[in-house]
Motif scaffolding. Structure first.
Motif, PDB file in Angstrom:
ATOM      1  N   UNK A 156       0.787  -1.226   0.000  1.00  0.00           N
ATOM      2  CA  UNK A 156       0.000   0.000   0.000  1.00  0.00           C
ATOM      3  C   UNK A 156       0.822   1.280   0.000  1.00  0.00           C
ATOM      4  N   UNK A 157       2.133   1.163   0.015  1.00  0.00           N
ATOM      5  CA  UNK A 157       3.003   2.343   0.049  1.00  0.00           C
ATOM      6  C   UNK A 157       3.991   2.260  -1.110  1.00  0.00           C
ATOM      7  N   UNK A 158       4.059   3.321  -1.890  1.00  0.00           N
ATOM      8  CA  UNK A 158       4.990   3.356  -3.020  1.00  0.00           C
ATOM      9  C   UNK A 158       6.414   3.561  -2.541  1.00  0.00           C
ATOM     10  N   UNK A 159       7.342   3.010  -3.305  1.00  0.00           N
ATOM     11  CA  UNK A 159       8.763   3.221  -3.012  1.00  0.00           C
ATOM     12  C   UNK A 159       9.162   4.628  -3.442  1.00  0.00           C
ATOM     13  N   UNK A 160      10.140   5.181  -2.759  1.00  0.00           N
ATOM     14  CA  UNK A 160      10.756   6.441  -3.157  1.00  0.00           C
ATOM     15  C   UNK A 160      12.244   6.154  -3.246  1.00  0.00           C
ATOM     16  N   UNK A 161      12.781   6.252  -4.472  1.00  0.00           N
ATOM     17  CA  UNK A 161      14.200   5.923  -4.642  1.00  0.00           C
ATOM     18  C   UNK A 161      15.050   7.189  -4.697  1.00  0.00           C
ATOM     19  N   UNK A 162      16.358   7.002  -4.751  1.00  0.00           N
ATOM     20  CA  UNK A 162      17.292   8.132  -4.731  1.00  0.00           C
ATOM     21  C   UNK A 162      17.112   9.032  -5.946  1.00  0.00           C
ATOM     22  N   UNK A 163      16.785   8.438  -7.084  1.00  0.00           N
ATOM     23  CA  UNK A 163      16.552   9.248  -8.288  1.00  0.00           C
ATOM     24  C   UNK A 163      15.372  10.201  -8.069  1.00  0.00           C
ATOM     25  N   UNK A 164      14.282   9.701  -7.484  1.00  0.00           N
ATOM     26  CA  UNK A 164      13.126  10.546  -7.160  1.00  0.00           C
ATOM     27  C   UNK A 164      13.531  11.676  -6.221  1.00  0.00           C
ATOM     28  N   UNK A 165      14.351  11.338  -5.232  1.00  0.00           N
ATOM     29  CA  UNK A 165      14.741  12.334  -4.229  1.00  0.00           C
ATOM     30  C   UNK A 165      15.678  13.390  -4.795  1.00  0.00           C
ATOM     31  N   UNK A 166      16.547  13.007  -5.723  1.00  0.00           N
ATOM     32  CA  UNK A 166      17.417  14.008  -6.357  1.00  0.00           C
ATOM     33  C   UNK A 166      16.556  15.026  -7.087  1.00  0.00           C
ATOM     34  N   UNK A 167      15.578  14.548  -7.829  1.00  0.00           N
ATOM     35  CA  UNK A 167      14.681  15.472  -8.551  1.00  0.00           C
ATOM     36  C   UNK A 167      13.891  16.351  -7.572  1.00  0.00           C
ATOM     37  N   UNK A 168      13.388  15.753  -6.500  1.00  0.00           N
ATOM     38  CA  UNK A 168      12.625  16.514  -5.503  1.00  0.00           C
ATOM     39  C   UNK A 168      13.513  17.530  -4.794  1.00  0.00           C
ATOM     40  N   UNK A 169      14.758  17.167  -4.559  1.00  0.00           N
ATOM     41  CA  UNK A 169      15.687  18.053  -3.851  1.00  0.00           C
ATOM     42  C   UNK A 169      15.918  19.357  -4.599  1.00  0.00           C
TER      43      UNK A 169
END
Length: 161
Positions: free
Chosen positions: A39-52
Motif C-alpha cells: 500500500x506504500x509506493x517506493x521512493x528511490x534516490x533518483x526521485x529524491x534528487x529530482x525533488x531536492x
C-alpha cells in the motif's frame, strides 16, 4: 569533513538510503529513500534528487551512487547546482570513475560508453578516494582531477601544500 566547511548561509540537501551522515550544518535538510511496502509506493534516490532541486540547494549530497540516480545527479550539476558531493564504493578513484561511467551508460542506454565518459568528465571536477586502515580510520589515498584529456593525479600537489 567537507560538509563542515560549507558556509552556514548555504542550504545543504542530503539524500541517503539510510541516515549515516550527521552534519552540524544549520541549514541541512535530509531526505531518505523508502522501500516499497504494501500500500506504500517506493521512493528511490533518483526521485529524491529530482525533488531536492525544488528545495533550492546550494549543496546537493548523495550518500551513495549505485543506480539511476547518477543520471539525475549529473543533470542537476549541469543545470547550475555546483558543489554537489556523492560517494561511490570502488577500489580507487579511477575505478570509481569507471563505475560511474558504467552506471550512467546503463541508465542512458542510447549513450555510448565514450559519451558517458565525456559527460562525466565535463561535469565532475574531482574524485577523492578514501582508504580504511585496519584501525578503522579513513585516509585520503588518491585525488584525481577530471580534465578533457583524462584524469590527472593531484595527491602529490596537495601533499606539498
Amino acid at each position: 569533513a567537507l560538509l563542515d566547511v560549507v558556509p552556514d548561509e548555504q542550504r545543504v540537501v542530503i539524500i541517503e538510503d539510510t541516515a549515516e551522515l550527521n552534519p552540524r550544518h544549520p541549514q541541512s535538510v535530509r531526505l531518505e529513500t523508502r522501500p516499497r511496502a504494501e500500500g506504500i509506493s517506493a521512493i528511490d534516490a533518483e526521485d529524491l534528487v529530482r525533488a531536492a532541486l525544488r528545495l533550492r540547494p546550494d549543496r546537493l549530497v548523495v550518500g551513495e551512487i549505485r543506480g539511476s540516480e547518477v543520471a539525475a545527479l549529473i543533470q542537476a550539476i549541469n543545470t547550475g547546482h555546483d558543489g554537489a558531493l556523492a560517494t561511490c564504493h570502488a577500489n580507487s578513484a579511477t575505478d570509481a570513475l569507471t563505475r560511474l561511467e558504467n552506471l550512467l551508460a546503463r541508465t542512458m542506454p542510447s549513450w555510448s560508453a565514450e559519451a558517458a565518459r565525456d559527460h562525466l568528465r565535463s561535469t565532475i571536477d574531482l574524485l577523492v578516494h578514501l582508504r580504511r586502515l585496519p584501525t578503522g580510520q579513513r585516509l585520503v589515498s588518491e585525488i584525481i582531477e577530471l580534465t578533457p584529456t583524462g584524469p590527472r593525479s593531484l595527491l602529490e600537489e596537495v601533499a606539498e601544500c
